[in-house]
Structures are given as C-alpha cells and as structure tokens.
Motif scaffolding. Sequence first.
Motif, mmCIF file in Angstrom:
data_model
loop_
_atom_site.group_PDB
_atom_site.id
_atom_site.type_symbol
_atom_site.label_atom_id
_atom_site.label_comp_id
_atom_site.label_asym_id
_atom_site.label_seq_id
_atom_site.Cartn_x
_atom_site.Cartn_y
_atom_site.Cartn_z
ATOM 1 N N UNK A 66 30.797 -21.754 -9.834
ATOM 2 C CA UNK A 66 31.677 -21.578 -11.000
ATOM 3 C C UNK A 66 30.928 -21.876 -12.300
ATOM 4 N N UNK A 67 30.138 -22.932 -12.298
ATOM 5 C CA UNK A 67 29.377 -23.277 -13.506
ATOM 6 C C UNK A 67 28.348 -22.198 -13.833
ATOM 7 N N UNK A 68 27.725 -21.658 -12.806
ATOM 8 C CA UNK A 68 26.756 -20.586 -13.024
ATOM 9 C C UNK A 68 27.433 -19.368 -13.645
ATOM 10 N N UNK A 69 28.578 -18.981 -13.092
ATOM 11 C CA UNK A 69 29.289 -17.820 -13.632
ATOM 12 C C UNK A 69 29.758 -18.066 -15.062
ATOM 13 N N UNK A 70 30.297 -19.259 -15.315
ATOM 14 C CA UNK A 70 30.796 -19.575 -16.654
ATOM 15 C C UNK A 70 29.663 -19.559 -17.673
ATOM 16 N N UNK A 71 28.543 -20.165 -17.324
ATOM 17 C CA UNK A 71 27.406 -20.165 -18.239
ATOM 18 C C UNK A 71 26.910 -18.773 -18.539
ATOM 19 N N UNK A 72 26.940 -17.909 -17.542
ATOM 20 C CA UNK A 72 26.568 -16.509 -17.756
ATOM 21 C C UNK A 72 27.501 -15.866 -18.768
ATOM 22 N N UNK A 73 28.794 -16.093 -18.585
ATOM 23 C CA UNK A 73 29.773 -15.536 -19.516
ATOM 24 C C UNK A 73 29.528 -16.031 -20.936
ATOM 25 N N UNK A 74 29.311 -17.327 -21.092
ATOM 26 C CA UNK A 74 29.117 -17.884 -22.429
ATOM 27 C C UNK A 74 27.901 -17.239 -23.108
ATOM 28 N N UNK A 75 26.824 -17.079 -22.342
ATOM 29 C CA UNK A 75 25.616 -16.473 -22.914
ATOM 30 C C UNK A 75 25.845 -15.020 -23.291
#
Length: 284
Positions: A66-75
């Motif tokens: 989840x953190x990996x996906x969220x960080x991708x979205x933010x970037x």
Amino acid sequence: MSIDPPGFYDDPAGYAQAVKPMRGFVDRLNKAADSNQWSCALDLLEGWARADALMGPIAGYQGYYERSWAGTDFALVLLRLPKDVSSANEQRLRIITPWLARIAVATRDADAINHLHNNLVYWAGLNLVAIGTVARQQELVEAGLARAREGIRDIGPRGELEREIKRGDRALHYHTFALIPLVFAAELAQRHGVDLYQENHGAIGRLANLVIQAVQDPSSFARITPVEQKPFPWTFQDELSWMEPYYAHTRDKRLPTLIAPRRPFNEWRLGGNVTAAWGAVLPR
C-alpha cells in the motif's frame, strides 16, 4: 498515520476498512490534481510530509504494498505539476520531496516485496523511478530500473509471466496488473535516456499484445493457461489505463476502439485521471 492493513485476500472486510483513511486522502489529492487545484494538492502533500505519514512500523506485509502504491501516486501527481506552479512552490516541495524519498527508500529495502519476484516488485520499480524522477535522485531511479528490468526479463516468448500464471483463475488479471508499472516505468525511463520498450527483444510489447488480445477475446488467454479466468470487475476497466501512454507511444491501431468507450481512465495508484495526464487524441 501508519498503513498496516490485513492482507487483501486474508481478510477482505478488514482490509477495506483499514485502507479507507489512506484511500480517502489519495482520492482528495487526485481530484485536486484533476481539477488543477494545485494549491490544494500541495497542501495535502505538505501536511502528510510534515507528519511523516505512512512511515510508521508495519507488522504485516500488505502495508508495504500500500505504501509503495501510494508513494507512486504522490510522485505521479507531482509530475503533473505545471512548471510555473513548481517554481512558485519550491519551498513546499523542499518539504514534500524528502518525505517521498523516504517512502522510496523504504520500498527499495522492503524484504516483504523484494522476495516475491512478481508484479509487486515491478510496482516497486515504478515507485522508485517516479519518486527518483521527482526528487532528482538518480540512485533511486537506477534501483527502480533494476526492478522494472526484472519484470521485463520475466516476460516469455508469448508475453507470459510464469509467476502470474500460477495465480490460477486470476492469471489474466495479474498479467494486466503487472503490465501497468512496466509501461509507466518505461515512459518515465525515457526521460532518463533509457528505452525499456526495446529490452528483452521488445518484451513489454509482447505482454501488451497478450493482454490486448485477451481484451478483444478473453478465450485467447487459453493458449497461456487452460484454467478458466475470473477477472475482477476493474481488470478490463481502469487497470487498462496503461493503454493511454502505450497508445501515445506506439499508435497501435487496435487500441482506439478499446480505449474510447472506457475513457476517462482513473487509477488511484497513478495520479488520478490517466487519460488527462497521458492520453493522446484518438482518430475519428
């Protein structure tokens, strides 16, 4: 805020409840980006950056994904920022960017992801390339390219992914899901002078062809596995968002008729409205 839900398959109801706060934040962020409300988007990201959100301890394994996906979205939201907005908000970005880099480093070092050698590693690769691009940290980009290349090497002569075939009746879904980060990583890699599309004899194209044929005719996937497939409702909707940049890159003539009725593509992991950010004009 930490993110440590039960596994998606282990406890679906518990999972859905646990990810609500994060998904709600992502939804607000992406909608702000979609409507060009950049001050709002930066407010949201700066607030979470100051709180070092998502960086708390994770006891299970799903939180790493989840953190990996969220960080991708933010970037990817930040990569949508107009240049004049970026220039006017350098101070705020100096707060947000180091936090994103911490998310990327945590993703890079997550044994819960790295040992899997499947689609989640490719998603981690996109996380690293996207955040590395935003943060201008080449070592993160290189770590992301290494993970994307693992996925590209995994693609067989028919476009198949052996680890995803093992998902049984979800194999087609996971081939589609694995393709998303590979296409977006390839798009971002071009900004760094790297052509992932050409690697392993055009492997991304082989996987894309396999999925395109399955969208056109789901029975075609039987040549990869005899198991009857059960895609999720979203498998052939927003998880086909990779078609937007892929069509812009290749102009594959099969894609406009598949893209048009599904537009706009919205994917929470990819910065919101993928059509607005990545889409090309379709032929009439």
